[in-house]
Design an enzyme around this catalytic site. Structure first.
Site, mmCIF file in Angstrom:
data_model
loop_
_atom_site.group_PDB
_atom_site.id
_atom_site.type_symbol
_atom_site.label_atom_id
_atom_site.label_comp_id
_atom_site.label_asym_id
_atom_site.label_seq_id
_atom_site.Cartn_x
_atom_site.Cartn_y
_atom_site.Cartn_z
ATOM 1 N N THR A 1 42.851 97.267 -32.271
ATOM 2 C CA THR A 1 41.811 98.161 -32.032
ATOM 3 C C THR A 1 42.034 99.588 -32.781
ATOM 4 O O THR A 1 43.373 99.926 -33.062
ATOM 5 C CB THR A 1 41.651 98.626 -30.506
ATOM 6 O OG1 THR A 1 41.063 99.623 -30.133
ATOM 7 C CG2 THR A 1 43.108 98.518 -29.759
ATOM 8 N N ASP A 2 40.808 100.208 -33.092
ATOM 9 C CA ASP A 2 41.318 101.712 -33.716
ATOM 10 C C ASP A 2 41.667 102.807 -32.556
ATOM 11 O O ASP A 2 42.449 103.710 -32.788
ATOM 12 C CB ASP A 2 39.734 102.262 -34.102
ATOM 13 C CG ASP A 2 38.532 102.445 -33.034
ATOM 14 O OD1 ASP A 2 38.953 101.781 -31.821
ATOM 15 O OD2 ASP A 2 37.633 103.012 -33.405
ATOM 16 N N GLU A 3 41.883 102.218 -31.213
ATOM 17 C CA GLU A 3 42.331 103.060 -30.353
ATOM 18 C C GLU A 3 43.884 103.347 -30.446
ATOM 19 O O GLU A 3 44.246 104.375 -29.676
ATOM 20 C CB GLU A 3 42.144 102.584 -28.801
ATOM 21 C CG GLU A 3 40.866 102.627 -28.474
ATOM 22 C CD GLU A 3 40.177 102.089 -27.026
ATOM 23 O OE1 GLU A 3 40.926 102.739 -26.112
ATOM 24 O OE2 GLU A 3 39.104 101.614 -26.870
ATOM 25 N N TYR B 1 46.783 101.119 -22.183
ATOM 26 C CA TYR B 1 45.974 100.181 -23.009
ATOM 27 C C TYR B 1 46.476 100.355 -24.666
ATOM 28 O O TYR B 1 46.947 99.517 -25.141
ATOM 29 C CB TYR B 1 44.420 100.083 -22.994
ATOM 30 C CG TYR B 1 43.763 99.374 -24.060
ATOM 31 C CD1 TYR B 1 43.884 97.848 -24.163
ATOM 32 C CD2 TYR B 1 43.068 99.980 -24.602
ATOM 33 C CE1 TYR B 1 43.298 97.094 -25.297
ATOM 34 C CE2 TYR B 1 42.343 99.307 -25.607
ATOM 35 C CZ TYR B 1 42.446 97.718 -25.785
ATOM 36 O OH TYR B 1 41.853 97.093 -26.869
ATOM 37 N N LYS C 1 48.679 98.039 -26.932
ATOM 38 C CA LYS C 1 48.297 97.342 -28.339
ATOM 39 C C LYS C 1 48.994 97.933 -29.653
ATOM 40 O O LYS C 1 49.219 97.322 -30.496
ATOM 41 C CB LYS C 1 46.589 97.623 -28.556
ATOM 42 C CG LYS C 1 45.842 97.353 -27.491
ATOM 43 C CD LYS C 1 45.893 95.540 -27.707
ATOM 44 C CE LYS C 1 45.106 95.028 -28.847
ATOM 45 N NZ LYS C 1 45.058 93.820 -28.866
HETATM 46 P P1 NAD Z 1 38.199 90.764 -22.895
HETATM 47 O O1 NAD Z 1 38.916 91.486 -21.853
HETATM 48 O O2 NAD Z 1 36.718 90.442 -23.018
HETATM 49 O O3 NAD Z 1 39.181 89.264 -23.022
HETATM 50 C C1 NAD Z 1 40.294 89.169 -22.923
HETATM 51 C C2 NAD Z 1 40.367 87.560 -22.859
HETATM 52 O O4 NAD Z 1 42.056 87.434 -22.881
HETATM 53 C C3 NAD Z 1 40.310 87.067 -21.180
HETATM 54 O O5 NAD Z 1 39.414 85.683 -21.657
HETATM 55 C C4 NAD Z 1 41.475 86.739 -20.727
HETATM 56 O O6 NAD Z 1 41.334 85.825 -19.549
HETATM 57 C C5 NAD Z 1 42.500 86.667 -21.693
HETATM 58 N N1 NAD Z 1 43.877 86.873 -21.344
HETATM 59 C C6 NAD Z 1 44.251 88.051 -20.690
HETATM 60 N N2 NAD Z 1 45.234 88.079 -20.351
HETATM 61 C C7 NAD Z 1 45.962 86.874 -20.904
HETATM 62 C C8 NAD Z 1 47.287 86.214 -20.959
HETATM 63 N N3 NAD Z 1 48.358 86.966 -20.492
HETATM 64 N N4 NAD Z 1 47.247 84.907 -21.615
HETATM 65 C C9 NAD Z 1 46.342 84.335 -22.149
HETATM 66 N N5 NAD Z 1 45.051 84.967 -21.995
HETATM 67 C C10 NAD Z 1 45.018 86.074 -21.410
HETATM 68 O O7 NAD Z 1 38.556 91.270 -24.339
HETATM 69 P P2 NAD Z 1 37.600 91.480 -25.460
HETATM 70 O O8 NAD Z 1 36.867 92.761 -25.427
HETATM 71 O O9 NAD Z 1 37.113 90.243 -26.162
HETATM 72 O O10 NAD Z 1 38.865 91.753 -26.717
HETATM 73 C C11 NAD Z 1 39.626 90.965 -27.654
HETATM 74 C C12 NAD Z 1 40.680 91.517 -28.267
HETATM 75 O O11 NAD Z 1 39.917 92.327 -29.292
HETATM 76 C C13 NAD Z 1 41.601 92.304 -27.475
HETATM 77 O O12 NAD Z 1 43.006 92.072 -28.101
HETATM 78 C C14 NAD Z 1 41.118 93.719 -27.871
HETATM 79 O O13 NAD Z 1 42.367 94.694 -27.755
HETATM 80 C C15 NAD Z 1 40.543 93.803 -29.212
HETATM 81 N N6 NAD Z 1 39.521 94.846 -29.685
HETATM 82 C C16 NAD Z 1 38.408 94.903 -28.607
HETATM 83 C C17 NAD Z 1 37.436 95.657 -29.186
HETATM 84 C C18 NAD Z 1 36.130 95.833 -27.801
HETATM 85 O O14 NAD Z 1 35.366 96.593 -28.408
HETATM 86 N N7 NAD Z 1 36.108 94.934 -26.910
HETATM 87 C C19 NAD Z 1 37.408 96.537 -30.161
HETATM 88 C C20 NAD Z 1 38.558 96.173 -31.017
HETATM 89 C C21 NAD Z 1 39.500 95.678 -30.579
#
Ligand code: NAD
Length: 336
Positions: free
Chosen positions: A124-126, A149, A153
């Site tokens: 993430t950009d964060e 968070y 990451k």
């Molecule tokens: P989300 O919270 O919607 O989904 C996370 C998933 O991971 C869930 O299905 C959860 O059950 C699973 N999970 C959590 N802990 C776990 C574990 N210990 N073992 C196995 N599974 C586990 O997240 P998202 O928004 O889909 O983000 C997905 C990825 O993308 C993350 O790594 C996040 O940092 C990154 N990201 C998200 C965004 C955004 O805007 N949402 C932007 C940039 C990057």
């Protein structure tokens, strides 16, 4: 090709698996997900019985489960699984270190042991921290995370980098800006506002509402991860973002206007501690070296997203009631 996707029941992971399943019908996809509150089996119901898709219920930090999957001969790992909500990280940072740091390390270690040919660390950009009014994050911006968070990451990214430098594991890191689109858990800004407004409930906005995020449609993020998986150069980091800077209050007003709801629903609430002011991404590298570009204009992407939540009330109402966590998840339990 056999691909292990982690966190595939979440927002971006499920959209990515649907994309992969459509675009590469011959790939075999294994989805390892713990089904935390953010994991929703309904997200992948449509491919649940596909012969090329398999769900394993388990924790990425559980080495026995991860090893048993890798031992089947996984070619690539695309790692989405994470605790992803900043507010929850302020309440319970340990959970974030467990999944985001220890979980990532267990995956890297198992991938190394089993000779995985590609490991995409979805970040993430964060991790870059917060920007002032000017400037953009590039891949050379120093990491300066401000929340538990983003710190967890950043820790995961540094471990992933070290596995490339130390062991030669072919790691590729992507760092994307804020995503929006279908199947996003309604604790995040855009689905929170849509679902609350649909029920004529108050819509909370942190602080003065002038925090700026660089929004990207989830399908455009998935296309970037696809490129990183197939054409990314090991050891490289790719920033992903859509040049779409908006203040939170602007997003909320647009959604209310689109739904025909009054701005009197808005309620400004006390700011989140350590709230980053502005994120903005320079995506020149992935555009120029991998040929990525976003397909969605923000206006049309937001409109389509609002329509999705309007047309799928059972999806978010089952989350609201807790019913989404009951019943058959269509997978196997990871063997420990
Ligand atoms: P989300 O919270 O919607 O989904 C996370 C998933 O991971 C869930 O299905 C959860 O059950 C699973 N999970 C959590 N802990 C776990 C574990 N210990 N073992 C196995 N599974 C586990 O997240 P998202 O928004 O889909 O983000 C997905 C990825 O993308 C993350 O790594 C996040 O940092 C990154 N990201 C998200 C965004 C955004 O805007 N949402 C932007 C940039 C990057």
């Amino acid at each position: 090709m056999k691909v292990l996707v982690t966190g595939g029941m979440g927002f971006i992971g499920s959209n990515f698996i649907l994309h992969l399943h459509r675009a590469y019908p011959h790939y075999r996809i294994i989805n390892l997900d713990l089904l935390t509150y953010a994991g929703n089996p309904a997200n992948l119901e449509e491919i649940q019985s596909s012969p090329n898709y398999r769900f394993v219920h388990g924790d990425i930090a559980d080495r026995a489960i991860v090893d048993s999957i890798m031992a089947e001969g996984v070619d690539a790992v695309v790692h989405f699984a994470a605790e992803s909500h900043v507010d929850r990280s302020i309440e319970n940072p340990l959970r974030f270190v467990h999944t985001n740091v220890t979980g990532t390390l267990q995956l890297l270690e198992s991938a190394r042991k089993h000779g995985v040919a590609r490991f995409v660390q979805v970040s993430t950009d964060e991790v870059y921290g917060s920007l002032g009014p000017d400037g953009l994050f590039t891949e050379r911006t120093p990491l300066a995370p401000n929340s538990p968070y983003s710190a967890s990451k950043a820790g995961a990214d540094l471990l992933a980098r070290s596995y490339y430098e130390t062991y030669g594991l072919p790691v590729i890191i992507t760092r994307c800006s804020n995503n929006y689109g279908p199947r996003q858990f309604p604790e995040k800004l855009i689905p929170l506002v849509i679902t609350r407004a649909l029920e004529d409930r108050e819509v909370p906005i942190y602080g003065d509402g002038l925090n700026v995020r660089d929004w990207l449609h989830v399908d455009d993020h998935c296309a970037a991860v696809d490129l990183a998986l197939h054409r990314g150069v090991p050891g490289e980091v790719y920033n992903v973002g859509g040049n779409n800077e908006r203040t939170n209050v602007d997003i909320v007003r647009r959604i209310l206007a689109e739904l025909g709801k009054p701005e009197s629903l808005i309620r400004f609430v006390q700011d989140r501690p350590g709230h980053d002011r502005r994120y903005a991404i320079d995506a020149t590298k992935i555009r120029e070296t991998l040929g990525w570009s976003p397909r969605y204009r923000f206006d049309e992407g937001l409109k389509a997203t609002i329509e999705w939540y309007v047309s799928n009330p059972e999806w978010w109402k089952r989350i609201r009631s807790g019913a989404y966590r009951q019943g058959d998840h269509g997978g196997t339990e990871g063997a420990t």
